[in-house]
Design a protein around this motif. Structure first.
Motif, PDB file in Angstrom:
ATOM      1  N   ALA A  59      26.555  24.552 -29.791  1.00  0.00           N
ATOM      2  CA  ALA A  59      27.440  23.611 -29.093  1.00  0.00           C
ATOM      3  C   ALA A  59      27.984  24.235 -27.809  1.00  0.00           C
ATOM      4  CB  ALA A  59      28.590  23.186 -30.004  1.00  0.00           C
ATOM      5  N   LEU A  60      28.335  25.512 -27.856  1.00  0.00           N
ATOM      6  CA  LEU A  60      28.840  26.209 -26.670  1.00  0.00           C
ATOM      7  C   LEU A  60      27.743  26.312 -25.614  1.00  0.00           C
ATOM      8  CD1 LEU A  60      31.122  27.798 -25.293  1.00  0.00           C
ATOM      9  CD2 LEU A  60      30.231  29.844 -26.424  1.00  0.00           C
ATOM     10  N   TYR A  61      26.543  26.651 -26.035  1.00  0.00           N
ATOM     11  CA  TYR A  61      25.411  26.738 -25.106  1.00  0.00           C
ATOM     12  C   TYR A  61      25.161  25.402 -24.419  1.00  0.00           C
ATOM     13  CZ  TYR A  61      20.597  26.636 -23.555  1.00  0.00           C
ATOM     14  OH  TYR A  61      19.472  26.440 -22.810  1.00  0.00           O
ATOM     15  N   ILE A  62      25.134  24.332 -25.193  1.00  0.00           N
ATOM     16  CA  ILE A  62      24.892  23.005 -24.616  1.00  0.00           C
ATOM     17  C   ILE A  62      25.981  22.664 -23.605  1.00  0.00           C
ATOM     18  CG2 ILE A  62      24.873  20.534 -25.170  1.00  0.00           C
ATOM     19  CD1 ILE A  62      23.395  21.338 -27.787  1.00  0.00           C
ATOM     20  N   ARG A  63      27.211  23.038 -23.904  1.00  0.00           N
ATOM     21  CA  ARG A  63      28.335  22.745 -23.017  1.00  0.00           C
ATOM     22  C   ARG A  63      28.258  23.521 -21.703  1.00  0.00           C
ATOM     23  NH1 ARG A  63      33.575  21.272 -24.577  1.00  0.00           N
ATOM     24  NH2 ARG A  63      34.711  20.596 -22.752  1.00  0.00           N
ATOM     25  N   LEU A  64      27.762  24.769 -21.741  1.00  0.00           N
ATOM     26  CA  LEU A  64      27.788  25.629 -20.554  1.00  0.00           C
ATOM     27  C   LEU A  64      26.453  25.761 -19.830  1.00  0.00           C
ATOM     28  CD1 LEU A  64      30.005  28.575 -21.854  1.00  0.00           C
ATOM     29  CD2 LEU A  64      30.705  26.588 -20.517  1.00  0.00           C
ATOM     30  N   LYS A  65      25.340  25.334 -20.414  1.00  0.00           N
ATOM     31  CA  LYS A  65      24.027  25.625 -19.848  1.00  0.00           C
ATOM     32  C   LYS A  65      23.806  25.061 -18.442  1.00  0.00           C
ATOM     33  CE  LYS A  65      21.405  21.889 -21.933  1.00  0.00           C
ATOM     34  NZ  LYS A  65      20.301  21.315 -21.210  1.00  0.00           N
ATOM     35  N   ASP A  66      24.403  23.946 -18.127  1.00  0.00           N
ATOM     36  CA  ASP A  66      24.208  23.364 -16.797  1.00  0.00           C
ATOM     37  C   ASP A  66      24.872  24.189 -15.698  1.00  0.00           C
ATOM     38  OD1 ASP A  66      22.711  21.305 -17.853  1.00  0.00           O
ATOM     39  OD2 ASP A  66      24.440  19.974 -18.062  1.00  0.00           O
ATOM     40  N   HIS A  67      25.757  25.095 -16.078  1.00  0.00           N
ATOM     41  CA  HIS A  67      26.464  25.917 -15.106  1.00  0.00           C
ATOM     42  C   HIS A  67      25.862  27.304 -14.953  1.00  0.00           C
ATOM     43  CE1 HIS A  67      29.535  22.824 -15.044  1.00  0.00           C
ATOM     44  NE2 HIS A  67      29.489  22.829 -16.354  1.00  0.00           N
ATOM     45  N   ILE A  68      24.797  27.606 -15.703  1.00  0.00           N
ATOM     46  CA  ILE A  68      24.163  28.921 -15.645  1.00  0.00           C
ATOM     47  C   ILE A  68      23.197  28.948 -14.471  1.00  0.00           C
ATOM     48  CG2 ILE A  68      22.710  30.574 -16.876  1.00  0.00           C
ATOM     49  CD1 ILE A  68      23.739  29.318 -19.494  1.00  0.00           C
ATOM     50  N   VAL A  69      23.396  29.912 -13.570  1.00  0.00           N
ATOM     51  CA  VAL A  69      22.545  30.050 -12.393  1.00  0.00           C
ATOM     52  C   VAL A  69      21.138  30.440 -12.844  1.00  0.00           C
ATOM     53  CG1 VAL A  69      22.247  31.296 -10.221  1.00  0.00           C
ATOM     54  CG2 VAL A  69      24.540  30.721 -11.032  1.00  0.00           C
ATOM     55  N   ASN A  70      20.112  29.840 -12.239  1.00  0.00           N
ATOM     56  CA  ASN A  70      18.699  30.129 -12.526  1.00  0.00           C
ATOM     57  C   ASN A  70      18.303  29.849 -13.972  1.00  0.00           C
ATOM     58  OD1 ASN A  70      18.314  30.961  -9.887  1.00  0.00           O
ATOM     59  ND2 ASN A  70      18.864  33.061 -10.358  1.00  0.00           N
ATOM     60  N   HIS A  71      18.980  28.949 -14.625  1.00  0.00           N
ATOM     61  CA  HIS A  71      18.640  28.604 -16.000  1.00  0.00           C
ATOM     62  C   HIS A  71      17.457  27.645 -15.988  1.00  0.00           C
ATOM     63  CE1 HIS A  71      18.913  26.825 -19.975  1.00  0.00           C
ATOM     64  NE2 HIS A  71      19.626  27.879 -20.316  1.00  0.00           N
ATOM     65  N   PRO A  72      16.430  27.890 -16.816  1.00  0.00           N
ATOM     66  CA  PRO A  72      15.309  26.938 -16.854  1.00  0.00           C
ATOM     67  C   PRO A  72      15.778  25.594 -17.402  1.00  0.00           C
ATOM     68  CG  PRO A  72      15.122  28.524 -18.637  1.00  0.00           C
ATOM     69  CD  PRO A  72      16.271  28.965 -17.775  1.00  0.00           C
ATOM     70  N   LYS A  73      15.072  24.557 -17.024  1.00  0.00           N
ATOM     71  CA  LYS A  73      15.414  23.230 -17.530  1.00  0.00           C
ATOM     72  C   LYS A  73      14.904  23.124 -18.955  1.00  0.00           C
ATOM     73  CE  LYS A  73      15.508  20.962 -13.123  1.00  0.00           C
ATOM     74  NZ  LYS A  73      15.053  19.894 -12.282  1.00  0.00           N
ATOM     75  N   LEU A  74      15.829  23.208 -19.892  1.00  0.00           N
ATOM     76  CA  LEU A  74      15.486  23.087 -21.305  1.00  0.00           C
ATOM     77  C   LEU A  74      16.038  21.782 -21.848  1.00  0.00           C
ATOM     78  CD1 LEU A  74      16.270  26.641 -22.710  1.00  0.00           C
ATOM     79  CD2 LEU A  74      14.043  25.677 -22.213  1.00  0.00           C
ATOM     80  N   HIS A  75      15.258  21.151 -22.666  1.00  0.00           N
ATOM     81  CA  HIS A  75      15.713  19.947 -23.347  1.00  0.00           C
ATOM     82  C   HIS A  75      15.754  20.259 -24.829  1.00  0.00           C
ATOM     83  CE1 HIS A  75      15.451  17.686 -19.673  1.00  0.00           C
ATOM     84  NE2 HIS A  75      14.248  18.189 -19.481  1.00  0.00           N
ATOM     85  N   ILE A  76      16.854  19.936 -25.479  1.00  0.00           N
ATOM     86  CA  ILE A  76      17.007  20.188 -26.903  1.00  0.00           C
ATOM     87  C   ILE A  76      16.869  18.863 -27.625  1.00  0.00           C
ATOM     88  CG2 ILE A  76      18.564  21.006 -28.700  1.00  0.00           C
ATOM     89  CD1 ILE A  76      19.760  22.890 -26.609  1.00  0.00           C
ATOM     90  N   CYS A  77      15.910  18.813 -28.521  1.00  0.00           N
ATOM     91  CA  CYS A  77      15.632  17.592 -29.262  1.00  0.00           C
ATOM     92  C   CYS A  77      16.819  17.252 -30.165  1.00  0.00           C
ATOM     93  CB  CYS A  77      14.371  17.771 -30.094  1.00  0.00           C
ATOM     94  SG  CYS A  77      13.957  16.318 -31.062  1.00  0.00           S
ATOM     95  N   ASP A  78      17.267  16.008 -30.093  1.00  0.00           N
ATOM     96  CA  ASP A  78      18.390  15.560 -30.917  1.00  0.00           C
ATOM     97  C   ASP A  78      18.030  15.501 -32.399  1.00  0.00           C
ATOM     98  OD1 ASP A  78      20.061  15.254 -28.738  1.00  0.00           O
ATOM     99  OD2 ASP A  78      19.514  13.154 -28.437  1.00  0.00           O
ATOM    100  N   GLN A  79      16.751  15.337 -32.691  1.00  0.00           N
ATOM    101  CA  GLN A  79      16.329  15.169 -34.081  1.00  0.00           C
ATOM    102  C   GLN A  79      16.064  16.509 -34.775  1.00  0.00           C
ATOM    103  OE1 GLN A  79      13.717  11.901 -34.919  1.00  0.00           O
ATOM    104  NE2 GLN A  79      12.448  13.177 -36.234  1.00  0.00           N
ATOM    105  N   CYS A  80      15.305  17.408 -34.115  1.00  0.00           N
ATOM    106  CA  CYS A  80      14.926  18.645 -34.806  1.00  0.00           C
ATOM    107  C   CYS A  80      15.605  19.886 -34.227  1.00  0.00           C
ATOM    108  CB  CYS A  80      13.407  18.823 -34.804  1.00  0.00           C
ATOM    109  SG  CYS A  80      12.687  19.114 -33.172  1.00  0.00           S
TER     110      CYS A  80
END
Length: 103
Positions: A59-80
């Motif tokens: 939950a913390l990662y999902i909340r902060l990931k958009d603010h991480i410089v040079n972070h790859p675009k990751l999508h986390i599946c809601d189901q699995c």
């Protein structure tokens, strides 16, 4: 987190409380560690604490990931819950479970 957001601590418990995420289970009982030293502890007693930490870190990662410089675009599946790198802008297809999601 402290470097980019000015938090006063990087402790998981502090960040969870500050960002109002799910509550942590707390620390294992102190006598657990005494039992561990004596060899009497059951490691399975720690599983609930580890499981909660993993859910909280996610939950913390999902909340902060958009603010991480040079972070790859990751999508986390809601189901699995599997994270996959993707350049998709509007739709994402999970290769693990087959779910289509709108981003």
């Amino acid at each position: 987190a402290r470097k980019y957001f000015g938090f006063t601590s990087n402790r998981l418990g502090y960040l969870v409380q500050y960002l109002k995420l799910a509550e942590l289970k707390g620390d294992p009982p102190k006598d657990f560690w005494l039992k561990e030293v004596r060899g009497d502890a059951n490691p399975e007693d720690l599983l609930p604490y580890g499981d909660q930490d993993i859910r909280t870190l996610r939950a913390l990662y999902i909340r902060l990931k958009d603010h991480i410089v040079n972070h790859p675009k990751l999508h986390i599946c809601d189901q699995c819950g599997i994270a996959t790198a993707s350049n998709a802008k509007t739709k994402f297809h999970c290769k693990d479970c087959g779910l289509w999601q709108t981003i």
